[in-house]
Design an enzyme around this catalytic site. Structure first.
Site, PDB file in Angstrom:
ATOM      1  CB  CYS A   1       4.296 -29.694 -29.102  1.00 12.84           C
ATOM      2  SG  CYS A   1       4.774 -30.688 -30.491  1.00 12.84           S
TER       3      CYS A   1
ATOM      4  CE1 TYR B   1      12.347 -21.047  -6.046  1.00 16.53           C
ATOM      5  CE2 TYR B   1      11.583 -22.747  -4.531  1.00 16.53           C
ATOM      6  CZ  TYR B   1      12.370 -21.652  -4.800  1.00 16.53           C
ATOM      7  OH  TYR B   1      13.177 -21.136  -3.816  1.00 16.53           O
TER       8      TYR B   1
ATOM      9  CE1 TYR C   1      15.157 -27.834 -10.484  1.00 20.65           C
ATOM     10  CE2 TYR C   1      12.791 -27.440 -10.336  1.00 20.65           C
ATOM     11  CZ  TYR C   1      14.081 -26.966 -10.500  1.00 20.65           C
ATOM     12  OH  TYR C   1      14.285 -25.618 -10.660  1.00 20.65           O
TER      13      TYR C   1
ATOM     14  N   GLY D   1      15.845 -23.037   2.232  1.00 19.18           N
ATOM     15  CA  GLY D   1      16.037 -24.422   1.799  1.00 19.18           C
ATOM     16  C   GLY D   1      15.207 -25.477   2.484  1.00 19.18           C
TER      17      GLY D   1
ATOM     18  N   PRO E   1      13.666 -18.373   3.879  1.00 19.74           N
ATOM     19  CG  PRO E   1      11.840 -18.518   5.328  1.00 19.74           C
ATOM     20  CD  PRO E   1      13.159 -17.829   5.147  1.00 19.74           C
TER      21      PRO E   1
HETATM   22  N1  LLP Z   1      18.189 -18.004  -0.570  1.00 19.55           N
HETATM   23  C1  LLP Z   1      18.905 -18.198  -1.687  1.00 19.55           C
HETATM   24  C2  LLP Z   1      20.149 -17.473  -1.874  1.00 19.55           C
HETATM   25  C3  LLP Z   1      18.445 -19.084  -2.679  1.00 19.55           C
HETATM   26  O1  LLP Z   1      19.169 -19.269  -3.771  1.00 19.55           O
HETATM   27  C4  LLP Z   1      17.210 -19.762  -2.481  1.00 19.55           C
HETATM   28  C5  LLP Z   1      16.701 -20.681  -3.490  1.00 19.55           C
HETATM   29  C6  LLP Z   1      16.495 -19.513  -1.305  1.00 19.55           C
HETATM   30  C7  LLP Z   1      17.018 -18.637  -0.365  1.00 19.55           C
HETATM   31  C8  LLP Z   1      15.164 -20.161  -1.004  1.00 19.55           C
HETATM   32  O2  LLP Z   1      15.219 -21.538  -0.938  1.00 19.55           O
HETATM   33  P1  LLP Z   1      13.908 -22.356  -0.523  1.00 19.55           P
HETATM   34  O3  LLP Z   1      13.589 -22.033   0.907  1.00 19.55           O
HETATM   35  O4  LLP Z   1      12.800 -21.939  -1.414  1.00 19.55           O
HETATM   36  O5  LLP Z   1      14.294 -23.766  -0.729  1.00 19.55           O
HETATM   37  N2  LLP Z   1      13.353 -24.074  -8.637  1.00 19.55           N
HETATM   38  C9  LLP Z   1      13.790 -25.061  -7.664  1.00 19.55           C
HETATM   39  C10 LLP Z   1      14.332 -24.425  -6.410  1.00 19.55           C
HETATM   40  C11 LLP Z   1      15.463 -23.445  -6.675  1.00 19.55           C
HETATM   41  C12 LLP Z   1      15.941 -22.787  -5.416  1.00 19.55           C
HETATM   42  C13 LLP Z   1      16.898 -21.695  -5.717  1.00 19.55           C
HETATM   43  N3  LLP Z   1      17.341 -20.976  -4.571  1.00 19.55           N
HETATM   44  C14 LLP Z   1      12.605 -25.980  -7.362  1.00 19.55           C
HETATM   45  O6  LLP Z   1      11.534 -25.813  -7.937  1.00 19.55           O
HETATM   46  O7  LLP Z   1      12.745 -26.936  -6.591  1.00 19.55           O
END
Ligand code: LLP
Length: 424
Positions: free
Chosen positions: A348, A377, A321, A237, A280
């Site tokens: 479109c 993403y 978003y 996150g 991460p």
């Molecule tokens: N662990 C779990 C269980 C998760 O659901 C996620 C992300 C992560 C780790 C990794 O999170 P990160 O470090 O990447 O923030 N599509 C959205 C983000 C969706 C995140 C979903 N879960 C975007 O483009 O902002």
């Protein structure tokens, strides 16, 4: 990112982006290997004072070459489907360093995890009971963690906050101890850890301290009930700085400083030594890629529109978003920003806007833009909408270039489609 003065071209990962676009066509994702390695190593250094593991969130970027780099750096993986499990197996990430997450896993997915001895983060009591049955059928133990909904608010876009009480993820905080007690009694279930993930693009690490306090409270409660854990997984996150002049992204070190004091205090007072896992995604790969796109048309209408060849088919984040991604003109990097443009894609739909009201150098048809910080993403959320084959991906490292995904062709649009005999 640097420029080469004589040509005014964007140089990325030591390679001239304009030359790459000429050679490989557009749209084009380009990833800088060094950036990924550095970002990953920063995590290793930040958490080195405790027994830890870094599980890359494969949903952020499932490219095999990128997973391979991370495997070589020692990463484990957070997977969210049988498909992502297949990706990490293909990339050679060891299965003992994989956690199978998800709020809606199929029986086949659970079976595969148990057969391969991949640890499962259990999202509901229903799933826990199913997993016990599956373990019986497969004849192996299911190694589990329980996904806690810690009820903390990370102050991010609601679509990517996952640890709120109202979220679909995890088991409510107040029911966790009882769920572990049930798990301890169920046949075929081996309790290994505890898991949470509070959200994504988090810029204020204070919320991690709050989540860690809650999680370590549970760890202590479990220990008091005779349940010892091998790992505590605090999810991913950590945010990145999409708007360089406005946002200062926290570093893995900032994250470690929020988590570790609480983690260490509890483990020390209980005399336990669980492994700390973080997951991460964005902060490892996000800043490491750009999306290069060619300008097809410039038009003065309600706004001064710049129409490029990449839209939400290749980068959905701005639309989904309201996400901000910096845009630069890759062949006029140093030219003064003199015009207010809105950069739109070829899809479109009126909502297909990549960047609203940006000051850029004056551009014309044929110029190239680079959209920054798209490694997380980006491609992984792409589609073939509007009959657009997905684009190619390159990996660059100190100027050396490799194709890590070929450009899809129109034939790929009809692959797997069948016209029934009676319609022929
Ligand atoms: N662990 C779990 C269980 C998760 O659901 C996620 C992300 C992560 C780790 C990794 O999170 P990160 O470090 O990447 O923030 N599509 C959205 C983000 C969706 C995140 C979903 N879960 C975007 O483009 O902002």
């Amino acid at each position: 990112m640097v420029t080469r003065a004589e040509t005014d071209h964007l140089i990325f990962g030591g390679a001239d982006v304009v030359e790459l676009a000429e050679r490989y066509g557009t749209p084009l994702y380009i990833t800088d290997e060094r950036s990924i390695r550095t970002n990953f190593r920063n995590y290793k250094t930040a958490f080195q004072s405790v027994d830890h593991a870094i599980y890359f969130a494969v949903k952020a970027n499932g490219n095999l070459a990128i997973l391979r780099i991370l495997a070589a750096e020692g990463a484990g993986a957070d997977v969210f489907s049988g498909g992502e499990l297949h990706l990490v197996r293909s990339a050679g990430i060891p299965l003992h360093k994989v956690l199978f997450n998800g709020n809606s896993k199929s029986e086949e997915e659970l079976k595969e995890a148990v057969e391969l001895k991949v640890q499962v983060s259990v999202d509901s009591l229903d799933e826990l009971r199913t997993l016990s049955e599956v373990a019986g059928e497969v004849g192996k133990e299911a190694e589990i963690a329980i996904r806690v909904n810690p009820d903390v608010s990370p102050n991010v876009n609601p679509k990517i906050a996952t640890g709120l009480r109202t979220s679909k993820f995890g088991i409510p905080y107040s029911e966790i101890l009882a769920t572990y007690e049930e798990a301890a009694k169920l046949p075929g279930i081996a309790i290994k850890g505890i898991h949470c993930h509070i959200g994504s693009q988090i810029l204020d690490v204070g919320v991690y301290r709050e989540a860690t306090e809650k999680m370590m409270g549970l760890v202590k409660g479990l220990y008091d009930r005779g349940i010892e854990l091998e790992f505590v997984d605090l999810g991913g996150g950590l945010g990145i700085s999409y708007q360089k002049e406005k946002e200062r992204a926290p570093t893995p070190k900032d994250l470690a400083e929020a988590i570790l004091p609480v983690f260490k205090t509890t483990t020390k007072s209980q005399g336990i030594t669980p492994k700390l896992i973080v997951e991460p995604g964005r902060s490892i790969v996000g800043p490491a890629s750009i999306l290069v796109s060619k300008i097809n048309a410039v038009k003065k209408a309600f706004k001064h529109f710049v129409a490029i060849d990449a839209g939400f088919n290749l980068l959905i984040r701005p639309v989904m978003y309201d996400a901000y991604h910096e845009v630069v003109v890759a062949n006029k990097l140093e030219a003064p920003a003199s015009e207010l443009y809105t950069v739109v894609g070829p899809i479109c739909e009126s909502g297909d806007i990549i960047a609203k009201d940006r000051m850029l150098p004056e551009v014309k048809r044929g110029d190239l833009v680079a959209i920054l910080d798209v490694g997380a993403y980006g491609f992984s959320m792409s589609s073939q909408y509007n009959g657009r084959p997905r684009c190619a991906e390159l990996l660059v490292c100190d100027g050396a270039v490799d194709v890590i995904r070929s450009r899809e062709r129109v034939e790929d649009l009809i692959r797997n489609q069948v016209i029934p005999e009676r319609l022929r």
